[in-house]
Every structure is written in structure tokens, then in C-alpha cells.
Design an enzyme around this catalytic site. Structure first.
Site, PDB file in Angstrom:
ATOM      1  N   GLY A  12      12.568   1.046   9.673  1.00 17.80           N
ATOM      2  CA  GLY A  12      11.550   0.179  10.269  1.00 17.80           C
ATOM      3  C   GLY A  12      12.120  -1.186  10.593  1.00 17.80           C
ATOM      4  N   ASP A 116      16.852   1.490   1.646  1.00 13.26           N
ATOM      5  CA  ASP A 116      17.415   2.414   0.659  1.00 13.26           C
ATOM      6  C   ASP A 116      17.912   3.723   1.259  1.00 13.26           C
ATOM      7  OD1 ASP A 116      14.514   2.546   0.992  1.00 13.26           O
ATOM      8  OD2 ASP A 116      14.564   4.177  -0.439  1.00 13.26           O
ATOM      9  N   ASP A 140      10.028  -5.026   2.621  1.00 21.06           N
ATOM     10  CA  ASP A 140       9.505  -4.733   1.280  1.00 21.06           C
ATOM     11  C   ASP A 140      10.348  -5.345   0.151  1.00 21.06           C
ATOM     12  OD1 ASP A 140       7.687  -3.275   2.694  1.00 21.06           O
ATOM     13  OD2 ASP A 140       8.302  -1.315   1.961  1.00 21.06           O
ATOM     14  N   ARG A 281     -14.707  -8.151   2.720  1.00 24.36           N
ATOM     15  CA  ARG A 281     -14.134  -7.701   3.992  1.00 24.36           C
ATOM     16  C   ARG A 281     -12.647  -7.458   3.784  1.00 24.36           C
ATOM     17  NH1 ARG A 281     -18.799  -7.331   5.499  1.00 24.36           N
ATOM     18  NH2 ARG A 281     -19.803  -8.481   7.190  1.00 24.36           N
ATOM     19  N   ARG A 290       6.301  -7.400  10.507  1.00 22.86           N
ATOM     20  CA  ARG A 290       7.663  -6.987  10.879  1.00 22.86           C
ATOM     21  C   ARG A 290       8.124  -7.543  12.218  1.00 22.86           C
ATOM     22  NH1 ARG A 290       7.625  -0.580   9.522  1.00 22.86           N
ATOM     23  NH2 ARG A 290       8.354  -0.524  11.667  1.00 22.86           N
TER      24      ARG A 290
HETATM   25  O1  F6P Z   1       9.536   0.170   4.550  1.00 22.77           O
HETATM   26  C1  F6P Z   1       8.987  -0.835   5.277  1.00 22.77           C
HETATM   27  C2  F6P Z   1       7.598  -0.537   5.726  1.00 22.77           C
HETATM   28  O2  F6P Z   1       7.258  -1.746   6.283  1.00 22.77           O
HETATM   29  C3  F6P Z   1       6.610  -0.065   4.671  1.00 22.77           C
HETATM   30  O3  F6P Z   1       6.077  -1.048   3.874  1.00 22.77           O
HETATM   31  C4  F6P Z   1       5.580   0.648   5.501  1.00 22.77           C
HETATM   32  O4  F6P Z   1       4.798   1.550   4.767  1.00 22.77           O
HETATM   33  C5  F6P Z   1       6.441   1.331   6.473  1.00 22.77           C
HETATM   34  O5  F6P Z   1       7.529   0.461   6.721  1.00 22.77           O
HETATM   35  C6  F6P Z   1       5.742   1.763   7.718  1.00 22.77           C
HETATM   36  O6  F6P Z   1       6.675   2.025   8.710  1.00 22.77           O
HETATM   37  P1  F6P Z   1       6.510   3.042   9.922  1.00 22.77           P
HETATM   38  O7  F6P Z   1       5.061   3.122  10.273  1.00 22.77           O
HETATM   39  O8  F6P Z   1       7.341   2.425  10.988  1.00 22.77           O
HETATM   40  O9  F6P Z   1       7.059   4.336   9.446  1.00 22.77           O
END
Ligand code: F6P
Length: 378
Positions: A12, A116, A140, A281, A290
């Protein structure tokens, strides 16, 4: 002698990818090394799809830009990759094709920018004789062996701004405002933004929560005349004895079951409304964390990581991850990064392919949060 190197960005995206790429390219050029970028992470390695990177051209003006100029693939696992055989999808280990590509192209080192899973693949390639250097990425902040990953600070800053904005609307309408932030297994973003944004409750995956405790904290505030409260919830937070909130179980088509989390914040908001009588809410911050321009902190961190990675290649120090330890730039063997899972403890939902760094109960952030009265749901 290192003459030709390649970069790949995997997983991501985060703000800071481009700043790392720029720093590697600039440091490489400074030492007369040619630099290339594989397009779309490990998938680019598999398809041998790469382009030349130069600070005068392709890698120019990118320091402050979000995203990645060489794209990024989410969880393309070339060691377990889907291929069609006789009309059926089967998973194959295609890593040897990648190894051959690197050899044919005569890359002396491949820099793997990622979290990771990316670092686990980097380790696996290093075992196949490829010179790999990892750079720890993820909003994260859960890559093992480093104090901080690039992209994290920007995510925290976006979450903090959101909390500031939610504060005024919460106060105006006497509401509970829940902010769901990212963090599948680790609650770093939630915890740090809760402190930075003056939240009253922070629920993180490392501490299965008791909703009654969170409700009590809000009621205690009501007793002193505060009829609004701010709650931060990690997407991976779950109740004691309960389950994480899954939005969609999906195979991302690249060999990895890519479960989408979602609903943790809504669940908490609904329960808090019932238990406190206040209107609640929920806002899900999602991909805003991101995208876009990196903070100055992330620009500097990414630049440090990128230049260090190239420095290590020049020294012939391969198969390591650049890290920050006690405020200092350093490196650790990829083997240690991947293998440290055992020391860190079980991964909550068992999805990670590599190792992750969870929030520990003796962390300064946990102690600070407790000291200033942020309820952590326990
Ligand atoms: O690992 C990073 C992260 O931002 C997570 O917190 C989130 O769940 C995930 O990526 C979502 O990424 P995608 O929708 O791109 O698979």
C-alpha cells in the site's frame, strides 16, 4: 563494485515513497551508479518491467509528491503467484524468473521499499543470491526492528488534523465523535494521534476493549460538564472475547487473501450511543492517511533512509533493512527482521506474511496516554 541498481516500491502506498526514491537516485548518481525502477513492485521484477531513473528527468521534482513514480503493487507475492493452468487458477513460485531477470539485467542490488510482507520476500530473494536492501515503509509503523517507518508521521498528522476538526463539531453538538484510523494489527496511528489530538478514548488491536470501560470514561466526562467526547479506533481494534470487524474477505488476485477491514468505528459508535445516551457519529479516515504530500519529518526520514540504503550498497553490505534505532540510522539483517515475529508475539489475525512490531504495554505512548487519562478500553 556496485554499478547498476534497481528500486521497487511494494504494498500500500504511503507519503514518502518518492522521497526515498529521490534520495537513492541522487546518492547513486553522486557515486556514478546507474539507477532504475521496477514498475509495480515485485510484479515489475517478474515481468522485467523497469525504467531508468534520473534526477534530471524521471525522478525530478518528486520530493513533495505523494504516491510512487514507479507505482506499487499491493501484496504481489511472486513466491506464491496465481497463474492459469488448464482453465484453472493455481499458485506457483515464480521467484526464479525474477532472479533470472535481475541477473540478465546485471543489477548489483535491488532496494525493496515496503512493509513486513515485502521484507519477507526481500529476505527470500537474498537467500536465492540476489543482493537486497530493504527500506521500512508503512503508515501502520509496524515493521519489526525499527523505531519508525516512513509514511507513518504523515498519517498521524492527517489523523491529528481530523481530530482537531472533529473536536469543534463534537463540542458544538454535544456528541461523541469516533474516528476510525488505519492499523490492521498495530495501534500506533490511533495511539499517537489520540495523544496529539487530545482524544478521550483510544482503542487499539493490542488491547481488546471492554466497551463499558470506554462508556464509563465518557460518562465521567459528562459528570464534569463535558458533554462531548472524542474516540479514536484502530480499524483492527476488537472487543474482549470478540472478533475484528471485517468488511470483505477477498483474494486480491496476486496470491494473497486480502481481507478488507471495516466497521470497527461504527460498531463502537453505536454501542457508546446506547450506553451513554449521547449521540455518536463515526468518521472513517481511510486512504486520506496514505495520500498526498509528506510532512517535513517524513521527507527527512525518507531521505535519510534512501541515502543510507545506497550507502550500504556502496559498502557492499547487502541483505539488510535500514532502520532507526534510538534515534540513529542503522541497519539490521533481513533475517532478523523476518525472524523476529516470535519475540514480538502472535499476530492477532494471522494474516501477515512477515513480522510486525506491535504496541507494547511498556511503550512511552501507552504510559503517556494512561497518565493523561486517555481510556484505552481496559
Ligand atoms: O498496511 C497499511 C494499510 O494502510 C492498512 O492499515 C490497511 O488495512 C490497508 O493498508 C489497506 O490497504 P489496501 O486497501 O490498499 O489493501
Amino acid at each position: 563494485m556496485v554499478k547498476k541498481v534497481a528500486i521497487l516500491a511494494n504494498g500500500g502506498d504511503v507519503s514518502g515513497f518518492n522521497a526515498v526514491i529521490r534520495a537513492i537516485v541522487k546518492t547513486a548518481e553522486h557515486h556514478g551508479v546507474e539507477c532504475y525502477g521496477f514498475i509495480d513492485g515485485y510484479r515489475g521484477l517478474l515481468k522485467n518491467n523497469y525504467e531508468k531513473l534520473s534526477s534530471a528527468d524521471t525522478a525530478s521534482g518528486i520530493l513533495q509528491k505523494g504516491g510512487s513514480i514507479i507505482s506499487s503493487s499491493t501484496n504481489a507475492n511472486v513466491f506464491h503467484y496465481p497463474v492459469m493452468e488448464e482453465g484453472k487458477e493455481v499458485y506457483k513460485d515464480l521467484s526464479d524468473i525474477c532472479v533470472q531477470n535481475v541477473k540478465d539485467d546485471e543489477f548489483d542490488c535491488v532496494f525493496a521499499l515496503g512493509g513486513d510482507s515485502t521484507q519477507k520476500s526481500a529476505r527470500d530473494f537474498s537467500l536465492k543470491g540476489i543482493h537486497m536492501i530493504g527500506v521500512p515503509k508503512t503508515i501502520d509503523n509496524d515493521v519489526a526492528c525499527t523505531d519508525i517507518t516512513f509514511g507513518y508521521n504523515t498519517a498521524v498528522s492527517v489523523a491529528t488534523e481530523a481530530l482537531d476538526r472533529l473536536h469543534t463539531t463534537a463540542e458544538t453538538h454535544n456528541r461523541i465523535m469516533v474516528l476510525e484510523v488505519m492499523g490492521r494489527e498495530a495501534g500506533w496511528i490511533a495511539l499517537e494521534s489520540a495523544i496529539a489530538g487530545g482524544a478521550d478514548v483510544a482503542l487499539i488491536p493490542e488491547i481488546p476493549y471492554d466497551i463499558e470501560k470506554a462508556a464509563q470514561a465518557i460518562k465521567d466526562r459528562q459528570k464534569i460538564g463535558k458533554n462531548f467526547s472524542i474516540v479514536v479506533v484502530s480499524e483492527g481494534a476488537f472487543p474482549k472475547g470478540g472478533e475484528i470487524s471485517v468488511k470483505e474477505e477477498a483474494n486480491n488476485g496476486q496470491g494473497v487473501i486480502n481481507t478488507k477491514l471495516g466497521g470497527a468505528g461504527e460498531k463502537v459508535a453505536k454501542q457508546l450511543e446506547e450506553l451513554t445516551g449521547l449521540t455518536a457519529r463515526c468518521t472513517v479516515l481511510g486512504y486520506l492517511q496514505r495520500g498526498g504530500t509528506p510532512t517535513s519529518f517524513d521527507r527527512v526520514l525518507s531521505t535519510k533512509y534512501g541515502s543510507k540504503a545506497m550507502e550500504l550498497a556502496l559498502e557492499g553490505k547487502f541483505n539488510v533493512l535500514t532502520v532507526i534505532k534510538n534515534g540513529k540510522l542503522d541497519c539490521v539483517p533481513l533475517e532478523e527482521v523476518v525472524g523476529s515475529n516470535k519475540e514480538i508475539g502472535a499476530v492477532q489475525n494471522g494474516e501477515s506474511e512477515g513480522s510486525i512490531r506491535l504496541v507494547t504495554m511498556d511503550d512511552d505512548l501507552v504510559k503517556t496516554a494512561r497518565n493523561i487519562g486517555i481510556c484505552l478500553g481496559d
